[in-house]
Design a protein around this motif. Structure first.
Motif: not given
Lengths: 115, 116
Positions: A47-62
């Motif tokens: 769906l999604l991943k957080y590696i670095t950067g913005d704290n809000l991560v957008k992923g698949s299917y909304g």
């Protein structure tokens, strides 16, 4: 040792309402966090991943997830749930020990969206 | 692109029998994983390959489980002899770009094993 916890076995939400699936993590270094979804009789889908950067991560299917370092959380969210979102959701952290990059999964949260 | 393929999708055996699972990763993916997912739990890594070499097999019960990836492409996971507690879904996953550890893993549909 790295670990993730999903405190809820099941989350129930009405269609059209916002949903949140909770995940907290414990890591010794930088957290690399993932969300996967599993539909019945199918493999896990990223769906999604957080590696670095913005704290809000957008992923698949909304879906989106909010990384919160102070609360060591990475909750999965969606503004408006669909019945088709009903599935099993897994939070995972990449294990940085030994540099293998393997994933350590939580126990999963079943999301039930009712019409 | 084609996804990760696994076969068989379902297998029922009796305890002490042997069983083998096959996985074909996404073309070009150097890293291959086998996970065991017991009902009600998250997947647990059994073994990780980088090309045809084993990177991590610390959680593999080596007295009964074995895995190979001889040509660095397809992989087989074998259980011999099976125990009741081996009943689970066995997931294969692959990941591309060996130098980028943050790439996501792509999972196959899994093989559901029932040991009677």
């Amino acid at each position: 040792a790295q670990s993730v916890a999903q405190p809820e076995d099941q989350v129930n939400v009405a269609e059209g309402n916002p949903l949140t699936v909770k995940c907290t993590y414990s890591v010794s270094g930088n957290p690399y966090l993932f969300w996967y979804v599993q539909y019945p009789n199918r493999g896990l889908q990223f769906l999604l991943k957080y590696i670095t950067g913005d704290n809000l991560v957008k992923g698949s299917y909304g879906f989106e997830a909010e990384f919160n370092k102070s609360q060591t959380s990475f909750h999965l969210k969606k503004p408006s749930a669909l019945v088709s979102d009903s599935a099993l959701y897994f939070c995972a952290v990449r294990d940085e020990g030994g540099n293998t990059g393997k994933l350590i999964f939580g126990q999963g949260t079943t999301l039930q969206v009712k019409p | 692109e084609a996804g990760v393929a696994q076969s068989p999708r379902y297998k029922i055996i009796e305890k002490r029998q042997s069983v083998a699972f096959w996985c074909n990763p996404i073309s070009g993916h150097a890293t291959l994983y086998w996970y065991q997912q017991i009902l009600g739990q998250g997947p647990k890594l059994l073994i990780q390959f980088q090309n045809n070499g084993v990177v991590d097999d610390s959680q593999l019960p080596k007295d009964r489980f074995s895995a190979e990836r001889l040509k660095g492409v397809d992989s087989t996971l074998k259980i011999q002899p099976a125990k009741l507690e081996d009943s689970a879904v066995y997931l294969c996953a692959s990941r591309g770009l060996a130098g980028d550890r943050h790439n996501e893993q792509f999972f196959g549909p899994g093989t559901r094993l029932t040991v009677l």
